[in-house]
Design a protein around this motif. Structure first.
Motif, short mmCIF file in Angstrom:
data_model
loop_
_atom_site.label_atom_id
_atom_site.label_comp_id
_atom_site.label_asym_id
_atom_site.label_seq_id
_atom_site.Cartn_x
_atom_site.Cartn_y
_atom_site.Cartn_z
N HIS A 121 36.50 55.36 4.98
CA HIS A 121 35.90 55.67 3.69
C HIS A 121 35.13 56.99 3.79
O HIS A 121 34.86 57.49 4.88
CB HIS A 121 34.97 54.55 3.22
CG HIS A 121 33.83 54.31 4.17
ND1 HIS A 121 33.97 53.52 5.29
CD2 HIS A 121 32.56 54.75 4.16
CE1 HIS A 121 32.81 53.50 5.95
NE2 HIS A 121 31.94 54.24 5.28
N THR A 177 31.71 59.02 2.02
CA THR A 177 30.53 58.96 1.17
C THR A 177 30.11 60.37 0.79
O THR A 177 29.96 61.23 1.66
CB THR A 177 29.36 58.24 1.88
OG1 THR A 177 29.79 56.93 2.21
CG2 THR A 177 28.14 58.17 0.98
N THR A 189 30.70 56.11 -2.54
CA THR A 189 31.55 55.84 -1.39
C THR A 189 32.93 55.45 -1.89
O THR A 189 33.07 54.51 -2.67
CB THR A 189 30.95 54.71 -0.53
OG1 THR A 189 29.65 55.10 -0.10
CG2 THR A 189 31.81 54.44 0.68
N THR A 190 33.94 56.19 -1.44
CA THR A 190 35.31 55.89 -1.84
C THR A 190 36.12 55.52 -0.60
O THR A 190 35.92 56.07 0.48
CB THR A 190 35.98 57.10 -2.52
OG1 THR A 190 35.88 58.23 -1.67
CG2 THR A 190 35.33 57.40 -3.84
N ALA A 191 37.04 54.58 -0.78
CA ALA A 191 37.91 54.14 0.31
C ALA A 191 39.12 55.06 0.40
O ALA A 191 39.65 55.50 -0.62
CB ALA A 191 38.34 52.71 0.08
N ARG A 202 32.67 52.56 -4.47
CA ARG A 202 32.11 51.30 -4.01
C ARG A 202 30.61 51.49 -3.96
O ARG A 202 30.13 52.38 -3.27
CB ARG A 202 32.64 50.95 -2.62
CG ARG A 202 34.00 50.34 -2.62
CD ARG A 202 34.33 49.77 -1.26
NE ARG A 202 34.33 50.88 -0.27
CZ ARG A 202 34.14 50.69 1.02
NH1 ARG A 202 33.92 49.50 1.50
NH2 ARG A 202 34.16 51.71 1.84
#
Length: 146
Positions: free
Chosen positions: A125, A127, A111-113, A87
Motif C-alpha cells: 500500500h 500512504t 492510504t491506497t492499496a 482506506r
C-alpha cells in the motif's frame, strides 16, 4: 593451419525463445513498478488538491466547529471525485489561529492499496499526506455575528 569451423544453424536453434523467456519477467516487473509509481504520484496530487480545497472551505466557515465540519466534508467529496479508494482517510483541522487575519490548516492523509497491480507481496500500500493552509479574512466576523 586449423581447418575452418563450419557454423551450423542447429547450434542457435531455440536461443531466441530462451532469451525471451528470461527477459519477459523483467519487463513485466518494470512495467508494474512504473504503473505503481504513476499511481503513487497521482494519489499524492489528488490528496494535495483535497487538502487545498478543505483548507479553503474551512476558511470560509464562521466558527471553528463549522470549519472542521466543512473541511471533513470537502475532503471526502474531493477524494471521491478523484476516484481514490482510500482506506481510512484522515482529515486533521487546526483551528488554533481561527480569528480575523489568522489561518486554518488542514492535513489530509490517504492510504491506497496497490494489490490490484498484481504485485505478489501482501499488504502493498501507499500512504500520501498533504497539508494546506488558508488565511482568514482580516475584516470578517467570527462566530454568530453578521
Amino acid at each position: 593451419m586449423a581447418p575452418p569451423q563450419i557454423h551450423s544453424k542447429q547450434a542457435d536453434r531455440g536461443s531466441a525463445s530462451t532469451e525471451l523467456v528470461l527477459v519477459t519477467p523483467l519487463l513485466l516487473v518494470l512495467l508494474l513498478v512504473t504503473v505503481g509509481l504513476g499511481r503513487a504520484v497521482s494519489t499524492h496530487l489528488e490528496v494535495a488538491d483535497a487538502a487545498h480545497q478543505a483548507a479553503r472551505a474551512a476558511s470560509l466557515a464562521r466558527t471553528p466547529d463549522q470549519a472542521v465540519t466543512a473541511a471533513q466534508q470537502t475532503t471526502a467529496d474531493a477524494l471521491n471525485r478523484g476516484g481514490l479508494a482510500c482506506r481510512d482517510p484522515r482529515t486533521q483541522v487546526d483551528t488554533s489561529d481561527f480569528m480575523p487575519g489568522g489561518k486554518v490548516t488542514v492535513s489530509v492523509s490517504c492510504t491506497t492499496a496497490l494489490t490490484d497491480l498484481g504485485i505478489p507481496l501482501p499488504g502493498v500500500h501507499h500512504t500520501s499526506t498533504s497539508t494546506a493552509s488558508s488565511p482568514l479574512d482580516a475584516y470578517r466576523a467570527i462566530g454568530n455575528a453578521p
